[in-house]
Design a protein around this motif. Structure first.
Motif, mmCIF file in Angstrom:
data_model
loop_
_atom_site.group_PDB
_atom_site.id
_atom_site.type_symbol
_atom_site.label_atom_id
_atom_site.label_comp_id
_atom_site.label_asym_id
_atom_site.label_seq_id
_atom_site.Cartn_x
_atom_site.Cartn_y
_atom_site.Cartn_z
ATOM 1 N N ARG A 9 12.072 -2.976 -10.959
ATOM 2 C CA ARG A 9 13.299 -3.515 -10.380
ATOM 3 C C ARG A 9 13.705 -2.689 -9.155
ATOM 4 N N ARG A 10 13.421 -1.386 -9.234
ATOM 5 C CA ARG A 10 13.707 -0.493 -8.105
ATOM 6 C C ARG A 10 12.790 -0.791 -6.916
ATOM 7 N N LEU A 11 11.551 -1.224 -7.195
ATOM 8 C CA LEU A 11 10.600 -1.507 -6.128
ATOM 9 C C LEU A 11 10.880 -2.824 -5.406
ATOM 10 N N LYS A 12 11.450 -3.770 -6.121
ATOM 11 C CA LYS A 12 11.585 -5.135 -5.586
ATOM 12 C C LYS A 12 12.302 -5.219 -4.239
ATOM 13 N N PRO A 13 13.465 -4.529 -4.038
ATOM 14 C CA PRO A 13 14.161 -4.670 -2.748
ATOM 15 C C PRO A 13 13.375 -4.095 -1.568
ATOM 16 N N ILE A 14 12.400 -3.239 -1.845
ATOM 17 C CA ILE A 14 11.637 -2.604 -0.761
ATOM 18 C C ILE A 14 10.611 -3.559 -0.169
ATOM 19 N N VAL A 15 10.228 -4.562 -0.944
ATOM 20 C CA VAL A 15 9.165 -5.476 -0.522
ATOM 21 C C VAL A 15 9.606 -6.301 0.678
ATOM 22 N N SER A 16 8.712 -6.473 1.631
ATOM 23 C CA SER A 16 8.980 -7.295 2.805
ATOM 24 C C SER A 16 9.343 -8.717 2.383
ATOM 25 N N PRO A 17 10.284 -9.365 3.089
ATOM 26 C CA PRO A 17 10.647 -10.756 2.758
ATOM 27 C C PRO A 17 9.480 -11.728 2.937
ATOM 28 N N VAL A 25 2.100 -5.014 -5.425
ATOM 29 C CA VAL A 25 1.592 -4.201 -6.540
ATOM 30 C C VAL A 25 0.089 -4.399 -6.680
ATOM 31 N N ALA A 26 -0.377 -5.638 -6.582
ATOM 32 C CA ALA A 26 -1.805 -5.930 -6.694
ATOM 33 C C ALA A 26 -2.604 -5.210 -5.608
ATOM 34 N N ILE A 27 -2.093 -5.224 -4.384
ATOM 35 C CA ILE A 27 -2.775 -4.551 -3.280
ATOM 36 C C ILE A 27 -2.775 -3.044 -3.478
ATOM 37 N N THR A 28 -1.628 -2.491 -3.867
ATOM 38 C CA THR A 28 -1.498 -1.043 -4.023
ATOM 39 C C THR A 28 -2.401 -0.517 -5.133
ATOM 40 N N LEU A 29 -2.471 -1.247 -6.252
ATOM 41 C CA LEU A 29 -3.266 -0.793 -7.397
ATOM 42 C C LEU A 29 -4.697 -1.335 -7.380
ATOM 43 N N ASN A 30 -4.985 -2.218 -6.415
ATOM 44 C CA ASN A 30 -6.320 -2.832 -6.324
ATOM 45 C C ASN A 30 -6.671 -3.564 -7.624
ATOM 46 N N VAL A 31 -5.710 -4.402 -8.069
ATOM 47 C CA VAL A 31 -5.919 -5.209 -9.275
ATOM 48 C C VAL A 31 -5.642 -6.670 -8.920
ATOM 49 N N LEU A 53 0.305 6.049 -7.430
ATOM 50 C CA LEU A 53 -0.074 5.152 -6.334
ATOM 51 C C LEU A 53 1.103 4.292 -5.882
ATOM 52 N N LEU A 54 1.877 3.787 -6.838
ATOM 53 C CA LEU A 54 3.017 2.942 -6.502
ATOM 54 C C LEU A 54 4.104 3.739 -5.783
ATOM 55 N N CYS A 55 4.344 4.965 -6.234
ATOM 56 C CA CYS A 55 5.363 5.804 -5.582
ATOM 57 C C CYS A 55 4.961 6.111 -4.140
ATOM 58 N N GLN A 56 3.674 6.400 -3.950
ATOM 59 C CA GLN A 56 3.202 6.678 -2.597
ATOM 60 C C GLN A 56 3.223 5.418 -1.733
ATOM 61 N N GLY A 57 2.790 4.309 -2.312
ATOM 62 C CA GLY A 57 2.725 3.062 -1.558
ATOM 63 C C GLY A 57 4.087 2.522 -1.160
ATOM 64 N N PHE A 58 5.091 2.711 -2.047
ATOM 65 C CA PHE A 58 6.433 2.203 -1.773
ATOM 66 C C PHE A 58 7.365 3.289 -1.234
ATOM 67 N N ASN A 59 6.815 4.505 -1.061
ATOM 68 C CA ASN A 59 7.563 5.632 -0.496
ATOM 69 C C ASN A 59 8.851 5.930 -1.267
ATOM 70 N N ILE A 60 8.702 6.109 -2.585
ATOM 71 C CA ILE A 60 9.830 6.496 -3.420
ATOM 72 C C ILE A 60 9.410 7.689 -4.268
ATOM 73 N N SER A 61 10.373 8.304 -4.945
ATOM 74 C CA SER A 61 10.082 9.438 -5.813
ATOM 75 C C SER A 61 10.241 9.036 -7.273
ATOM 76 N N ILE A 62 9.339 9.541 -8.101
ATOM 77 C CA ILE A 62 9.419 9.255 -9.535
ATOM 78 C C ILE A 62 10.551 10.025 -10.205
ATOM 79 N N ASP A 63 11.062 11.049 -9.523
ATOM 80 C CA ASP A 63 12.107 11.891 -10.123
ATOM 81 C C ASP A 63 13.295 11.067 -10.613
ATOM 82 N N GLU A 64 13.688 10.073 -9.816
ATOM 83 C CA GLU A 64 14.875 9.309 -10.193
ATOM 84 C C GLU A 64 14.688 8.520 -11.485
ATOM 85 N N PHE A 65 13.437 8.230 -11.828
ATOM 86 C CA PHE A 65 13.193 7.462 -13.055
ATOM 87 C C PHE A 65 13.095 8.359 -14.281
ATOM 88 N N PHE A 66 12.805 9.635 -14.067
ATOM 89 C CA PHE A 66 12.839 10.572 -15.184
ATOM 90 C C PHE A 66 14.258 11.007 -15.495
#
Length: 335
Positions: A9-17, A25-31, A53-66
């Motif tokens: 849910r945190r990643l969704k607003p970052i995605v290009s319109p 996600v498919a591109i970032t994880l190659n799935v 990979l997702l944190c790097q690809g979307f330029n966010i930190s995992i800290d906020e989710f911990f």
């Protein structure tokens, strides 16, 4: 809602319109796209490599989710360790942030101003060069190439002009609401006055020209306030120029906080170490900052569009503060 669902849910607003969360996600994880959907729905748990990979690809930190249920607020910064040309690096970081903001079709910048913001000086090339000189000499870390005195034709300072113009053109495209107070110019005027008194400006005529460049910038902001739209100094507005709303609040002293709305997300930038900013995408914190800015706006006077009489009085008072500096110089030279 579990942590993985909150994560996506945190990643969704970052995605290009022009794309979708599943596709990114498919591109970032190659799935496959189906595999990406199963992860988004929580049917397949992410492993640590995928999270990385997702944190790097979307330029966010995992800290906020911990720390989802704690009072911790995570900030990020582009500030780097001391380097040979810290000014250029800082300007490149500013441009990158403005470029990122302009990548969103729905965007708006709110600025609670204490001092004239750094990139506002870039409207006038002479004032910009003086600020380059000041920041390098008095603010940035040791190791910068410093000049003894500010002169009109120093090639070293001209090196930053192309980048400063890119910054001001990018700023002009961002729809903005700015809340000023009558002290917003004081810091810049004190810097000019102090450098003149210390003999760090080549001569009195050059100091006067710097003050006159401040007057030009004041006049330009008055023009933008009248039109309710940004533009470059000496130029007409264009279709790309953003809306400009200017408020005056002479009771609340601003703190140079910036908040930007980018579609469904908000980012708060807090000023530190004179020039630098740290940014946070923390949802609760940004809503708190946004509500505070809205409250200040409600208690401020609108200077843009309507309110011609009050606007004229305000800008005349700003000009008067510069004229007083020029008069003091004339009196001092006669004595």
């Amino acid at each position: 809602m579990n942590t993985q669902e909150q994560f996506f849910r945190r990643l969704k607003p970052i995605v290009s319109p022009y794309s979708s969360l599943a596709a990114e996600v498919a591109i970032t994880l190659n799935v496959s796209l189906d595999s990406a959907y199963r992860r988004i729905r929580g049917e397949k748990l992410l492993d640590f490599d995928e999270i990385s990979l997702l944190c790097q690809g979307f330029n966010i930190s995992i800290d906020e989710f911990f720390c989802l249920n704690s009072s911790t607020i995570l900030f990020q910064t582009g500030t780097k360790a001391s380097q040979k040309d810290a000014l250029k690096q800082w300007m490149e970081d500013v441009y990158k942030q403005l470029y990122y903001i302009n990548s969103y079709p729905n965007r708006h910048l709110y600025h609670l101003i204490k001092d004239l913001p750094p990139f506002h000086h870039f409207f006038h090339p002479l004032l910009a060069r003086f600020k380059f000189f000041f920041w390098t000499k008095s603010i940035l870390p040791p190791g910068q190439a410093q000049l003894e005195k500010f002169c009109l034709n120093q090639k070293q300072l001209f090196n930053y002009e192309e980048l400063s113009q890119r910054i001001i053109r990018a700023y002009a495209k961002v729809p903005s609401t700015e809340i000023w107070n009558m002290d917003a110019l004081n810091t810049t005027l004190r810097q000019i006055e102090t450098y003149h008194e210390l003999g760090w400006i080549e001569n009195e005529e050059t100091t006067k020209l710097i003050y006159l460049s401040v007057l030009d910038v004041i006049g330009h902001f008055e023009k933008m306030a009248i039109q309710g739209k940004k533009s470059l100094l000496g130029q007409s507005t264009t279709s790309e120029d953003g809306e400009y709303r200017l408020y005056l609040n002479d009771i609340v002293a601003g703190d140079n906080t910036l908040l930007v709305e980018l579609g469904e997300i908000k980012i708060t930038y807090l000023n530190h170490s004179v020039l630098y900013f740290v940014g946070s995408k923390d949802l609760e914190f940004n809503e708190l900052v946004f509500r505070n800015i809205e409250n200040v706006i409600q208690k401020s006077s609108l200077m843009s569009g309507s309110g011609e009489k009050e606007r004229t009085q305000v800008f005349n008072m700003l000009r008067k503060s510069v004229y007083l500096k020029l008069e003091a110089m004339d009196i001092s030279s006669k004595n």
